[in-house]
Design a protein around this motif. Structure first.
Motif, PDB file in Angstrom:
ATOM      1  N   GLY A  10       0.852  -1.199   0.000  1.00 58.11           N
ATOM      2  CA  GLY A  10       0.000   0.000   0.000  1.00 58.11           C
ATOM      3  C   GLY A  10       0.879   1.236   0.000  1.00 58.11           C
ATOM      4  N   ALA A  11       0.317   2.353   0.451  1.00 53.25           N
ATOM      5  CA  ALA A  11       1.026   3.631   0.404  1.00 53.25           C
ATOM      6  C   ALA A  11       2.369   3.569   1.133  1.00 53.25           C
ATOM      7  N   SER A  12       2.367   3.085   2.363  1.00 62.05           N
ATOM      8  CA  SER A  12       3.623   3.115   3.132  1.00 62.05           C
ATOM      9  C   SER A  12       4.600   2.055   2.638  1.00 62.05           C
ATOM     10  N   ILE A  29       8.237  -6.992  -2.126  1.00 65.88           N
ATOM     11  CA  ILE A  29       6.922  -6.643  -1.564  1.00 65.88           C
ATOM     12  C   ILE A  29       6.016  -7.854  -1.718  1.00 65.88           C
ATOM     13  N   ILE A  30       5.343  -8.234  -0.636  1.00 65.70           N
ATOM     14  CA  ILE A  30       4.336  -9.296  -0.744  1.00 65.70           C
ATOM     15  C   ILE A  30       2.969  -8.673  -0.496  1.00 65.70           C
ATOM     16  N   GLU A  31       2.102  -8.783  -1.484  1.00 68.19           N
ATOM     17  CA  GLU A  31       0.789  -8.123  -1.442  1.00 68.19           C
ATOM     18  C   GLU A  31      -0.312  -9.150  -1.663  1.00 68.19           C
ATOM     19  N   ARG A  32      -1.330  -9.085  -0.817  1.00 66.13           N
ATOM     20  CA  ARG A  32      -2.395 -10.090  -0.922  1.00 66.13           C
ATOM     21  C   ARG A  32      -3.338  -9.862  -2.109  1.00 66.13           C
ATOM     22  N   SER A  33      -3.478  -8.610  -2.534  1.00 65.23           N
ATOM     23  CA  SER A  33      -4.357  -8.333  -3.686  1.00 65.23           C
ATOM     24  C   SER A  33      -3.638  -8.707  -4.979  1.00 65.23           C
ATOM     25  N   ASN A  34      -4.372  -8.548  -6.084  1.00 67.43           N
ATOM     26  CA  ASN A  34      -3.743  -8.872  -7.373  1.00 67.43           C
ATOM     27  C   ASN A  34      -2.895  -7.723  -7.909  1.00 67.43           C
ATOM     28  N   ARG A  47      -9.179  11.470  -6.476  1.00 64.40           N
ATOM     29  CA  ARG A  47      -8.244  12.570  -6.803  1.00 64.40           C
ATOM     30  C   ARG A  47      -6.976  12.492  -5.969  1.00 64.40           C
ATOM     31  N   CYS A  48      -6.990  11.712  -4.903  1.00 67.33           N
ATOM     32  CA  CYS A  48      -5.853  11.516  -4.005  1.00 67.33           C
ATOM     33  C   CYS A  48      -5.371  12.802  -3.332  1.00 67.33           C
ATOM     34  N   ASN A  49      -5.950  13.053  -2.163  1.00 65.94           N
ATOM     35  CA  ASN A  49      -5.483  14.177  -1.337  1.00 65.94           C
ATOM     36  C   ASN A  49      -4.217  13.678  -0.642  1.00 65.94           C
ATOM     37  N   THR A 127      -0.783 -12.981  -2.623  1.00 65.48           N
ATOM     38  CA  THR A 127      -0.151 -13.782  -1.570  1.00 65.48           C
ATOM     39  C   THR A 127      -0.409 -13.120  -0.219  1.00 65.48           C
ATOM     40  N   LYS A 128      -1.138 -13.874   0.616  1.00 60.10           N
ATOM     41  CA  LYS A 128      -1.539 -13.307   1.908  1.00 60.10           C
ATOM     42  C   LYS A 128      -0.679 -13.892   3.013  1.00 60.10           C
ATOM     43  N   ILE A 129       0.090 -13.047   3.658  1.00 56.11           N
ATOM     44  CA  ILE A 129       0.943 -13.514   4.754  1.00 56.11           C
ATOM     45  C   ILE A 129       0.052 -13.689   5.996  1.00 56.11           C
ATOM     46  N   MET A 161      -8.321  -1.526   8.866  1.00 54.50           N
ATOM     47  CA  MET A 161      -9.427  -2.431   8.544  1.00 54.50           C
ATOM     48  C   MET A 161     -10.474  -1.807   7.627  1.00 54.50           C
ATOM     49  N   THR A 162     -10.211  -0.580   7.151  1.00 55.16           N
ATOM     50  CA  THR A 162     -11.217   0.044   6.300  1.00 55.16           C
ATOM     51  C   THR A 162     -11.175  -0.569   4.920  1.00 55.16           C
ATOM     52  N   ASN A 163     -12.326  -0.516   4.274  1.00 51.85           N
ATOM     53  CA  ASN A 163     -12.403  -0.981   2.901  1.00 51.85           C
ATOM     54  C   ASN A 163     -11.903  -2.398   2.712  1.00 51.85           C
ATOM     55  N   THR A 164     -12.570  -3.324   3.387  1.00 55.14           N
ATOM     56  CA  THR A 164     -12.147  -4.727   3.378  1.00 55.14           C
ATOM     57  C   THR A 164     -12.028  -5.286   1.963  1.00 55.14           C
ATOM     58  N   LEU A 166     -10.618  -4.028  -0.341  1.00 55.06           N
ATOM     59  CA  LEU A 166      -9.286  -3.723  -0.862  1.00 55.06           C
ATOM     60  C   LEU A 166      -8.201  -4.473  -0.088  1.00 55.06           C
ATOM     61  N   GLY A 167      -8.575  -5.491   0.641  1.00 53.45           N
ATOM     62  CA  GLY A 167      -7.566  -6.353   1.259  1.00 53.45           C
ATOM     63  C   GLY A 167      -7.167  -5.956   2.665  1.00 53.45           C
ATOM     64  N   CYS A 168      -8.020  -5.205   3.350  1.00 54.76           N
ATOM     65  CA  CYS A 168      -7.642  -4.788   4.696  1.00 54.76           C
ATOM     66  C   CYS A 168      -8.628  -5.389   5.695  1.00 54.76           C
ATOM     67  N   ALA A 348     -15.729   3.599   6.143  1.00 52.23           N
ATOM     68  CA  ALA A 348     -14.768   4.524   6.762  1.00 52.23           C
ATOM     69  C   ALA A 348     -13.517   4.671   5.898  1.00 52.23           C
ATOM     70  N   GLN A 349     -12.851   5.814   6.052  1.00 52.42           N
ATOM     71  CA  GLN A 349     -11.592   5.998   5.310  1.00 52.42           C
ATOM     72  C   GLN A 349     -10.395   5.489   6.089  1.00 52.42           C
ATOM     73  N   VAL A 350     -10.494   5.535   7.405  1.00 54.04           N
ATOM     74  CA  VAL A 350      -9.302   5.239   8.207  1.00 54.04           C
ATOM     75  C   VAL A 350      -9.688   4.442   9.461  1.00 54.04           C
TER      76      VAL A 350
HETATM   77  C1  LIG Z   1     -12.108   5.616   0.520  1.00 52.28           C
HETATM   78  C2  LIG Z   1     -10.827   6.127   1.125  1.00 52.28           C
HETATM   79  C3  LIG Z   1     -10.390   7.400   0.809  1.00 52.28           C
HETATM   80  C4  LIG Z   1      -9.229   7.891   1.409  1.00 52.28           C
HETATM   81  N1  LIG Z   1      -8.786   9.135   1.039  1.00 52.28           N
HETATM   82  C5  LIG Z   1      -7.660   9.628   1.605  1.00 52.28           C
HETATM   83  C6  LIG Z   1      -7.140  10.886   1.181  1.00 52.28           C
HETATM   84  O1  LIG Z   1      -7.639  11.511   0.233  1.00 52.28           O
HETATM   85  N2  LIG Z   1      -6.042  11.359   1.838  1.00 52.28           N
HETATM   86  C7  LIG Z   1      -5.425  10.663   2.851  1.00 52.28           C
HETATM   87  O2  LIG Z   1      -4.458  11.152   3.406  1.00 52.28           O
HETATM   88  N3  LIG Z   1      -5.853   9.432   3.208  1.00 52.28           N
HETATM   89  C8  LIG Z   1      -6.939   8.905   2.605  1.00 52.28           C
HETATM   90  N4  LIG Z   1      -7.360   7.645   2.956  1.00 52.28           N
HETATM   91  C9  LIG Z   1      -6.576   6.895   3.951  1.00 52.28           C
HETATM   92  C10 LIG Z   1      -5.300   6.300   3.320  1.00 52.28           C
HETATM   93  O3  LIG Z   1      -5.622   5.664   2.105  1.00 52.28           O
HETATM   94  C11 LIG Z   1      -4.628   5.303   4.261  1.00 52.28           C
HETATM   95  O4  LIG Z   1      -4.428   5.895   5.518  1.00 52.28           O
HETATM   96  C12 LIG Z   1      -3.295   4.816   3.718  1.00 52.28           C
HETATM   97  O5  LIG Z   1      -3.481   4.172   2.474  1.00 52.28           O
HETATM   98  C13 LIG Z   1      -2.616   3.849   4.695  1.00 52.28           C
HETATM   99  O6  LIG Z   1      -1.450   3.350   4.113  1.00 52.28           O
HETATM  100  P1  LIG Z   1      -0.839   1.962   4.601  1.00 52.28           P
HETATM  101  O7  LIG Z   1       0.350   1.721   3.777  1.00 52.28           O
HETATM  102  O8  LIG Z   1      -0.700   1.956   6.048  1.00 52.28           O
HETATM  103  O9  LIG Z   1      -1.980   0.890   4.273  1.00 52.28           O
HETATM  104  P2  LIG Z   1      -2.742   0.551   2.937  1.00 52.28           P
HETATM  105  O10 LIG Z   1      -2.563   1.631   1.930  1.00 52.28           O
HETATM  106  O11 LIG Z   1      -4.105   0.186   3.355  1.00 52.28           O
HETATM  107  O12 LIG Z   1      -1.984  -0.726   2.403  1.00 52.28           O
HETATM  108  C14 LIG Z   1      -1.958  -1.942   3.073  1.00 52.28           C
HETATM  109  C15 LIG Z   1      -1.699  -3.026   2.059  1.00 52.28           C
HETATM  110  O13 LIG Z   1      -1.379  -4.226   2.736  1.00 52.28           O
HETATM  111  C16 LIG Z   1      -2.019  -5.298   2.085  1.00 52.28           C
HETATM  112  N5  LIG Z   1      -2.149  -6.379   3.069  1.00 52.28           N
HETATM  113  C17 LIG Z   1      -2.855  -6.343   4.222  1.00 52.28           C
HETATM  114  N6  LIG Z   1      -2.693  -7.461   4.918  1.00 52.28           N
HETATM  115  C18 LIG Z   1      -1.839  -8.238   4.197  1.00 52.28           C
HETATM  116  C19 LIG Z   1      -1.290  -9.529   4.402  1.00 52.28           C
HETATM  117  N7  LIG Z   1      -1.588 -10.252   5.481  1.00 52.28           N
HETATM  118  N8  LIG Z   1      -0.454 -10.050   3.441  1.00 52.28           N
HETATM  119  C20 LIG Z   1      -0.146  -9.310   2.323  1.00 52.28           C
HETATM  120  N9  LIG Z   1      -0.652  -8.087   2.087  1.00 52.28           N
HETATM  121  C21 LIG Z   1      -1.481  -7.552   3.005  1.00 52.28           C
HETATM  122  C22 LIG Z   1      -3.336  -4.703   1.620  1.00 52.28           C
HETATM  123  O14 LIG Z   1      -3.919  -5.458   0.570  1.00 52.28           O
HETATM  124  C23 LIG Z   1      -2.917  -3.318   1.196  1.00 52.28           C
HETATM  125  O15 LIG Z   1      -2.535  -3.258  -0.165  1.00 52.28           O
HETATM  126  C24 LIG Z   1      -8.500   7.104   2.342  1.00 52.28           C
HETATM  127  C25 LIG Z   1      -8.927   5.800   2.619  1.00 52.28           C
HETATM  128  C26 LIG Z   1     -10.074   5.307   2.011  1.00 52.28           C
HETATM  129  C27 LIG Z   1     -10.520   3.891   2.330  1.00 52.28           C
END
Ligand SMILES: Cc1cc2nc3c(=O)[nH]c(=O)nc-3n(C[C@H](O)[C@H](O)[C@H](O)COP(=O)(O)OP(=O)(O)OC[C@H]3O[C@@H](n4cnc5c(N)ncnc54)[C@H](O)[C@@H]3O)c2cc1C
Length: 412
Positions: A10-12, A29-34, A47-49, A127-129, A161-164, A166-168, A348-350
């Protein structure tokens, strides 16, 4: 054995991978989604803020009082802007919110993916860890699909856990709990509020600009101004998202929650009384039902009159009693809605809460519970306000972890 495995693309995770790979570290990187970064695509309504020009610790929250200043100083707005400009993203600043100039979240994901590819980062999708175990040296990771991986260092970037869809689903919490971490009860934030008030349904689809106050057990929790949207089952809109954390936490603690809307924040109560009497004097021939036309959205007028307990609305304005005017003013200045919590993670977003922040070294993002383990982004108990703060947290913690795993010294 790989140098570094990042669980979650994901983002981080993506930023951590780029930073580490740029330093010559072998990253997988190991990611559970496709696909990696799917959630980025839905951010900011597509639009990605991506960040905010004003970032301070005040916009972040946690169960513990943790000092996150060092994280934001190391990778704040300027650093985020420069990082993405180098990748080709031109910023668009709206108020304080920052978007890509293309106004497309896909551009943000595109440039991250292009950089990952250029750097030769290995990406394993679908691939889901499910578990990670310490070895004598490094880590062993197990997937639901039956594979085993090994790495010297692991970054857990699994999100909340938001947006299940999308793999969370919080699996990251379970993995980290088994390694000695504490989970601070998660709850959904930046989400619609639920209200049993019949007026929400009556005003469904209508937007009003208002000053919003949320009270928990009678105590003011937070105040925000902006456009409120009434829905079938409650309230939405930017100020509602901003105060939703207070409502969600109160629901978790089973506390009474109320919300008030000041529909005329620029007028004091006295000014409001004078204004209503001016209108009554100017048009005594009009009915009570017509008094607020031109001041309020039409769909809001009846609910306001009902909430003020004003009967016989076809009476002439000259028949409106003083007490009734006072009740009307009270509603216009503090239209009350009882709150029964928020919608769930699906909307929820977060996720607030998560892995205890005091168990992470913010200088390196290293776990203080397990050696050569790093934690980034939303999986930890730090959440930001609406406005680009959560992605900023993901980029910043990903950046720091990416740098840390590339150092040779023992990071524990
Ligand atoms: C609808 C929506 C709109 C949003 N809009 C904004 C915005 O405009 N601005 C903003 O700042 N924030 C926004 N957010 C919040 C922001 O997207 C998240 O806070 C941010 O993406 C968190 O990054 P992360 O890397 O921690 O997790 P994520 O980006 O959620 O990435 C986690 C990744 O880990 C993967 N994963 C999880 N478990 C496993 C596992 N066991 N094995 C392998 N892979 C796994 C998931 O599939 C996912 O790809 C929004 C969120 C949503 C849901």
């Amino acid at each position: 054995m790989r140098d570094v495995i990042i669980v979650g693309g994901g983002a981080s995770g993506l930023v951590a991978a780029i930073v580490a790979a740029r330093k010559g570290t072998q990253v997988c990187i190991i990611e559970r989604s496709n696909r990696v970064g799917k959630k980025i695509l839905v951010t900011g309504n597509g639009r990605c803020n991506m960040t905010n020009t004003q970032i301070t610790p005040k916009q972040y929250h946690s169960y513990d009082s943790v000092d996150i200043k060092s994280v934001l100083e190391r990778f704040g707005y300027e650093e985020t802007k420069n990082f993405f400009m180098e990748l080709g993203i031109m910023p668009l600043i709206e108020g304080k919110k920052v978007y890509p100039l293309s106004e497309q979240a896909t551009s943000v994901l595109d440039v991250l993916r292009m950089e990952i590819e250029r750097l030769g980062v290995e990406v394993i999708t679908d691939t889901k860890i499910t578990e990670i175990k310490p070895k004598k040296e490094g880590w062993q990771l197990f997937s639901e699909e039956g594979q085993t991986f090994e790495a010297h260092k692991v970054i857990m970037a699994t999100g909340g856990m938001t947006n299940t869809s999308l793999g969370c689903d919080g699996l990251g919490y379970e993995i980290l709990k088994k390694l000695g971490h504490t989970l601070k009860t998660p709850f959904p934030i930046l989400v619609h509020l639920l209200s049993s008030s019949p007026y929400c349904k009556m005003m469904k689809g209508t937007k009003v600009k208002a000053n919003v106050k949320i009270f928990v057990e009678g105590k003011l929790g937070r105040e925000e101004y902006g456009e409120v949207l009434f829905t079938e089952d409650g309230l939405s809109g930017p100020p509602i998202f901003q105060i939703s954390r207070v409502a969600s936490l109160a629901a978790l603690n089973k506390q009474d929650t109320e919300l008030t809307l000041d529909l005329f924040p620029n007028l004091s109560e006295d000014e409001m009384i004078s204004l209503l009497y001016e209108r009554i004097t100017a048009h005594p021939e009009r009915t009570i039902e017509q008094l607020l036309i031109g001041m309020l959205h039409k769909r809001v007028i009846m609910p306001v009159l009902k909430a003020a307990h004003i009967e016989s609305i076809h009476r002439l304005l000259e028949q409106l009693e003083y007490d009734e005017v006072m009740r009307l003013v009270q509603v216009l200045k503090a239209f009350n809605f009882s709150i029964q919590g928020t919608r769930g993670y699906k909307f929820a977003q977060v996720t607030a809460g998560g892995i205890r922040a005091t168990e992470i070294d913010f200088q390196t993002m290293a776990s203080l519970k397990a050696k050569n383990l790093y934690i980034t982004g939303e999986v930890m108990d730090v959440d930001g306000d609406c406005g680009g703060y959560n992605l900023q947290w993901a980029w910043a913690t990903g950046f720091i972890a990416g740098e840390s795993v590339s150092r040779n010294e023992d990071n524990k």
